[in-house]
Design a protein around this motif. Structure first.
Motif, PDB file in Angstrom:
ATOM      1  N   VAL A  41       0.829  -1.198   0.000  1.00  0.00           N
ATOM      2  CA  VAL A  41       0.000   0.000   0.000  1.00  0.00           C
ATOM      3  C   VAL A  41       0.868   1.255   0.000  1.00  0.00           C
ATOM      4  O   VAL A  41       0.571   2.236  -0.703  1.00  0.00           O
ATOM      5  CB  VAL A  41      -0.953  -0.014   1.210  1.00  0.00           C
ATOM      6  N   LEU A  42       1.948   1.238   0.758  1.00  0.00           N
ATOM      7  CA  LEU A  42       2.824   2.409   0.805  1.00  0.00           C
ATOM      8  C   LEU A  42       3.491   2.656  -0.546  1.00  0.00           C
ATOM      9  O   LEU A  42       3.610   3.799  -0.995  1.00  0.00           O
ATOM     10  CB  LEU A  42       3.878   2.230   1.894  1.00  0.00           C
ATOM     11  N   ARG A  43       3.924   1.597  -1.207  1.00  0.00           N
ATOM     12  CA  ARG A  43       4.541   1.768  -2.523  1.00  0.00           C
ATOM     13  C   ARG A  43       3.550   2.329  -3.537  1.00  0.00           C
ATOM     14  O   ARG A  43       3.875   3.236  -4.316  1.00  0.00           O
ATOM     15  CB  ARG A  43       5.101   0.427  -2.999  1.00  0.00           C
ATOM     16  N   ALA A  44       2.334   1.792  -3.543  1.00  0.00           N
ATOM     17  CA  ALA A  44       1.314   2.304  -4.464  1.00  0.00           C
ATOM     18  C   ALA A  44       0.974   3.760  -4.149  1.00  0.00           C
ATOM     19  O   ALA A  44       0.755   4.568  -5.064  1.00  0.00           O
ATOM     20  CB  ALA A  44       0.062   1.432  -4.382  1.00  0.00           C
ATOM     21  N   SER A  45       0.947   4.102  -2.877  1.00  0.00           N
ATOM     22  CA  SER A  45       0.655   5.477  -2.480  1.00  0.00           C
ATOM     23  C   SER A  45       1.715   6.435  -2.997  1.00  0.00           C
ATOM     24  O   SER A  45       1.405   7.519  -3.512  1.00  0.00           O
ATOM     25  CB  SER A  45       0.561   5.566  -0.954  1.00  0.00           C
ATOM     26  N   GLY A  46       2.983   6.043  -2.873  1.00  0.00           N
ATOM     27  CA  GLY A  46       4.059   6.902  -3.358  1.00  0.00           C
ATOM     28  C   GLY A  46       3.993   7.124  -4.850  1.00  0.00           C
ATOM     29  O   GLY A  46       4.189   8.250  -5.337  1.00  0.00           O
ATOM     30  N   ALA A  47       3.687   6.056  -5.599  1.00  0.00           N
ATOM     31  CA  ALA A  47       3.589   6.195  -7.059  1.00  0.00           C
ATOM     32  C   ALA A  47       2.445   7.122  -7.438  1.00  0.00           C
ATOM     33  O   ALA A  47       2.581   7.968  -8.340  1.00  0.00           O
ATOM     34  CB  ALA A  47       3.397   4.816  -7.682  1.00  0.00           C
ATOM     35  N   ALA A  48       1.301   6.988  -6.773  1.00  0.00           N
ATOM     36  CA  ALA A  48       0.158   7.856  -7.076  1.00  0.00           C
ATOM     37  C   ALA A  48       0.482   9.321  -6.786  1.00  0.00           C
ATOM     38  O   ALA A  48       0.106  10.223  -7.546  1.00  0.00           O
ATOM     39  CB  ALA A  48      -1.060   7.408  -6.263  1.00  0.00           C
ATOM     40  N   VAL A  86       9.100   5.347  -1.125  1.00  0.00           N
ATOM     41  CA  VAL A  86       8.945   4.046  -1.788  1.00  0.00           C
ATOM     42  C   VAL A  86      10.173   3.173  -1.551  1.00  0.00           C
ATOM     43  O   VAL A  86      10.065   1.967  -1.312  1.00  0.00           O
ATOM     44  CB  VAL A  86       8.697   4.251  -3.294  1.00  0.00           C
ATOM     45  N   VAL A  87      11.352   3.778  -1.574  1.00  0.00           N
ATOM     46  CA  VAL A  87      12.598   3.014  -1.396  1.00  0.00           C
ATOM     47  C   VAL A  87      12.667   2.363  -0.016  1.00  0.00           C
ATOM     48  O   VAL A  87      13.087   1.209   0.127  1.00  0.00           O
ATOM     49  CB  VAL A  87      13.818   3.929  -1.633  1.00  0.00           C
ATOM     50  N   VAL A  88      12.250   3.076   1.025  1.00  0.00           N
ATOM     51  CA  VAL A  88      12.360   2.540   2.394  1.00  0.00           C
ATOM     52  C   VAL A  88      11.066   1.887   2.859  1.00  0.00           C
ATOM     53  O   VAL A  88      10.920   1.567   4.038  1.00  0.00           O
ATOM     54  CB  VAL A  88      12.764   3.655   3.386  1.00  0.00           C
ATOM     55  N   ALA A  89      10.131   1.643   1.943  1.00  0.00           N
ATOM     56  CA  ALA A  89       8.839   1.069   2.311  1.00  0.00           C
ATOM     57  C   ALA A  89       8.937  -0.237   3.097  1.00  0.00           C
ATOM     58  O   ALA A  89       8.111  -0.479   3.990  1.00  0.00           O
ATOM     59  CB  ALA A  89       7.982   0.868   1.057  1.00  0.00           C
TER      60      ALA A  89
END
Length: 494
Positions: free
Chosen positions: A321-328, A420-423
């Motif tokens: 979820v955190l990675r998808a949030s960062g991309a959005a 995203v890198v430290v997710a």
């Protein structure tokens, strides 16, 4: 199967009162920020000057949050909320009076006190949200942050209506202060859960610091030493244990990486709150009311995702979820920064808000995994948020001077990429409270999931399952060997 534990007395009431406090924080916050263009015009501020004034609040927040973990463990959530209420009421009044009388000094004091009050109160309500989530036994922290977003939508609307109808700041802000003080004082009695027996046991165990006077029999000390050996008072030993526990979190690599996640999220959300309405006004030649509406779009998008966030996190896990949030967020920021029309830019703002919604709740939940160390760790990640608030105003203010506020906001994409890198740092550990090999570890949690893993790599929460206690890790407060591993937070009411 282990039967579920009976609900704590007053749990439902405390939950809804806490939801109200989160919503109130959003109302107070956004109703002030929606009037930033008015503040700028009343004091004839440049964007750089405005950034420096906002920096004063970040300094107050940072100075406060670094000590808030120890303060919270010493005083308890209820007293901390009481103090922050008085400070916040004073700050809001000054933020209305200062610009009206043309005094940058009064406004600066108000912004500073606002930073102090918000930092102190936020640590308390976030720790209490963790206690309520553990008592309920399922993910609910995003719902509290959704309440903040709902309050922010209401606050943005209040600010926009006040601006459109010509309500002066000197009327709006003292009225807001009165609502804040009355509401928070009325909530203090029931918003903090009473300590459970497990929490009392955990606090007693963590306070059992061994001293020479405790372990050396008096008869074994030769001569007069037996009569003169100093004994450390129990209250002093307990205070030292609380301070040591709160400071230990600053040496935990996992906690620091979670802090980076929260820093990036605070940078993104704070920049939108501080600069979005101004960027719309300057970038598209719109009115202040339109800028307030676009800010409302941002916080409304955040609200929608936070209301659905519990299901998203339970299904996909924190990391995914955190990675998808960062991309959005990255896509939304780029669209807003370079869109040729206001409607398209508004769509970018909506996507940016969708991406910004869950990063802070995820970070708070990750910092609260070990209930015993929740206060110290939440204070650490909150300090990272304060650092973001410290850096963002001058950096974005200087960038806005060069390229305009709208294009300056594109700089936030760098923070989103770092998040995203430290997710992976936000994933649940196999035993909550541990922070990785070779780091300062904590005691094992009372309830953890041992074998279930979500799509995002998080260990699933399974109420009723207990892990064998683990000994204190390096950097923790020494405890007698006979003391079992504590299993509950120490940041609640006394």
């Amino acid at each position: 199967m282990t039967p579920p534990a009976p609900p704590l007395p007053g749990l439902a009431r405390a939950r809804w009162l806490l939801v109200g406090l989160f919503a109130l924080a959003g109302i107070a916050f956004s109703s002030w920020l929606a009037r930033i263009p008015t503040v700028r015009d009343l004091l004839d501020l440049s964007t750089a000057d405005l950034g420096l004034l906002l920096l004063v609040g970040s300094i107050g927040s940072l100075l406060t949050v670094t000590a808030s973990g120890a303060v919270l463990q010493r005083l308890g959530s209820r007293r901390v909320l009481l103090v922050s209420t008085v400070v916040l009421g004073t700050a809001l009044v000054l933020e209305g009076v200062g610009p009206t009388v043309g005094s940058r000094g009064l406004l600066g004091v108000g912004i500073f006190l606002n930073g102090v009050a918000v930092a102190l109160g936020n640590v308390a309500i976030n720790v209490e949200s963790g206690r309520i989530e553990r008592a309920i036994g399922r993910t609910v922290i995003p719902q509290f942050h959704a309440a903040f977003s709902i309050g922010a939508v209401v606050g943005s609307g209040v600010g926009a209506v006040a601006s459109a109808t010509g309500v002066p700041l000197v009327v709006q802000m003292p009225a807001t202060a009165a609502v804040v003080v009355v509401w928070r004082l009325a909530s203090l009695r029931g918003v903090v859960l009473p300590p459970t027996p497990a929490e009392r046991e955990a606090r007693a165990a963590a306070s059992a610091v061994v001293t020479p006077a405790d372990v050396t029999p008096a008869d074994a000390v030769p001569g007069r030493a037996a009569r003169t050996l100093p004994r450390v008072p129990v209250r002093v030993r307990r205070g030292a244990a609380r301070i040591a526990s709160a400071l230990d979190a600053w040496r935990e690599p996992r906690t620091l990486l979670v802090g980076v996640v929260v820093l990036a999220a605070a940078f993104s959300e704070g920049a939108a709150n501080n600069w979005l309405s101004l960027a719309v006004v300057d970038g598209f030649g719109s009115t202040e009311a339109v800028g307030g509406v676009v800010l409302g779009v941002f916080v409304a998008s955040m609200t929608a995702v936070r209301l659905l966030g519990t299901r998203l996190l339970d299904r996909y896990g924190r990391v995914a979820v955190l990675r998808a949030s960062g991309a959005a967020s990255v896509v939304g920021l780029l669209v807003f920064g370079f869109a040729p029309t206001l409607p398209l830019a508004g769509a970018g703002v909506a996507l940016w808000g969708l991406g910004a919604a869950l990063a802070v709740p995820i970070g708070i939940a990750a910092a609260s995994d070990d209930p015993l160390r929740a206060a110290g760790r939440v204070a650490v990640v909150s300090a990272f948020a304060s650092v973001a608030s410290l850096v963002a105003p001058p950096v974005l203010g200087l960038a806005a001077e060069a390229v305009g506020a709208r294009h300056a906001l594109v700089l936030i994409t760098a923070a989103m990429i770092a998040s995203v890198v430290v997710a992976p740092s936000v994933a649940r550990d196999a035993a909550r409270g541990t922070v990785g090999a070779g780091t300062a570890g904590g005691a094992a949690s009372d309830v953890v999931g041992a074998d279930a893993t979500g799509a995002g790599g998080d260990a699933a929460h399974r109420p009723g399952t207990r892990r064998p206690p683990r000994g204190p890790g390096r950097g923790s407060v020494p405890r007698p060997r006979r003391t079992p591993a504590p299993t509950a937070p120490r940041g609640g009411a006394r």
